[in-house]
Motif scaffolding. Structure first.
Motif, PDB file in Angstrom:
ATOM      1  N   ILE A 145       0.944  -1.157   0.047  1.00  0.00           N
ATOM      2  CA  ILE A 145       0.050  -0.190  -0.031  1.00  0.00           C
ATOM      3  C   ILE A 145       0.996   1.277  -0.012  1.00  0.00           C
ATOM      4  O   ILE A 145       1.872   1.039   0.726  1.00  0.00           O
ATOM      5  N   ASN A 146       0.558   2.201  -0.731  1.00  0.00           N
ATOM      6  CA  ASN A 146       1.408   3.423  -0.934  1.00  0.00           C
ATOM      7  C   ASN A 146       1.623   3.940   0.541  1.00  0.00           C
ATOM      8  O   ASN A 146       0.624   4.292   1.220  1.00  0.00           O
TER       9      ASN A 146
ATOM     10  N   TYR B 101      -0.831   6.899   1.927  1.00  0.00           N
ATOM     11  CA  TYR B 101      -2.029   6.599   2.463  1.00  0.00           C
ATOM     12  C   TYR B 101      -1.810   6.056   3.851  1.00  0.00           C
ATOM     13  O   TYR B 101      -2.687   6.581   4.550  1.00  0.00           O
TER      14      TYR B 101
ATOM     15  N   THR C  84      -1.128   9.213   6.107  1.00  0.00           N
ATOM     16  CA  THR C  84      -2.478  10.171   5.959  1.00  0.00           C
ATOM     17  C   THR C  84      -3.425   9.483   7.017  1.00  0.00           C
ATOM     18  O   THR C  84      -3.968  10.370   7.743  1.00  0.00           O
ATOM     19  N   ILE C  85      -3.764   8.117   6.797  1.00  0.00           N
ATOM     20  CA  ILE C  85      -4.687   7.332   7.996  1.00  0.00           C
ATOM     21  C   ILE C  85      -4.244   7.679   9.302  1.00  0.00           C
ATOM     22  O   ILE C  85      -5.043   7.817   9.954  1.00  0.00           O
TER      23      ILE C  85
ATOM     24  N   ILE D 162      -6.682  11.406  -0.588  1.00  0.00           N
ATOM     25  CA  ILE D 162      -7.461  10.015  -0.456  1.00  0.00           C
ATOM     26  C   ILE D 162      -8.609   9.796  -1.419  1.00  0.00           C
ATOM     27  O   ILE D 162      -8.959   9.021  -2.202  1.00  0.00           O
TER      28      ILE D 162
ATOM     29  N   SER E  66      -7.814  10.280  -5.038  1.00  0.00           N
ATOM     30  CA  SER E  66      -7.263   8.856  -5.604  1.00  0.00           C
ATOM     31  C   SER E  66      -8.350   7.995  -5.795  1.00  0.00           C
ATOM     32  O   SER E  66      -8.331   7.262  -6.901  1.00  0.00           O
TER      33      SER E  66
END
Length: 130
Positions: free
Chosen positions: A63-64, A67, A70-71, A115, A118
């Motif tokens: 997973i990038n 992301y 950010t989460i 997010i 995207s």
């Protein structure tokens, strides 16, 4: 077990607060603030372990990293906002607490925009609009 330490500190702080709130409200409030700070410092070591695990799992799942970060930032903002708002509520300033919560939500929305962008781009690529 550390949970007994946390519970003991919480009970002692609560009793001190109840004893002092009528005669020395500023000291009583300071006790609550210091207790919350103690809890925050105490739990940080465990949060760091969780963050490392989530980062590792994100890397393993390919997973990038943006992301995942950010989460994690969104989760952090929500917890810090809640703690801050609750401290202010304890001081009797409900209207300020509501503003803190609102600002926290705005920061979360700002962080979530990439997010959402995207996600929308992915949906458009899967189902092209003609």
């Amino acid at each position: 077990m550390e949970i007994f330490e946390v519970i003991s500190v919480g009970i002692i702080a609560s009793v001190l607060f109840l004893l002092l709130k009528d005669k020395q409200p500023s000291i009583a409030f300071l006790i609550i603030v210091l207790t919350v700070l103690y809890f925050f410092v105490f739990v940080i070591q465990y949060v760091q372990e969780i963050l490392h695990l989530i980062t590792y799992l994100g890397e393993e799942a390919n997973i990038n990293e943006i992301y995942i970060k950010t989460i994690l930032q969104i989760i952090g903002i929500s917890y810090i906002t809640e703690i801050g708002a609750n401290i202010v509520k304890d001081a009797g300033l409900e209207s300020v607490a509501v503003k803190i919560e609102m600002i926290g939500k705005v920061f979360i929305l700002i962080l979530a925009i990439p997010i959402f962008k995207s996600l929308i781009e992915t949906i458009i690529n899967i189902f092209p609009i003609t």
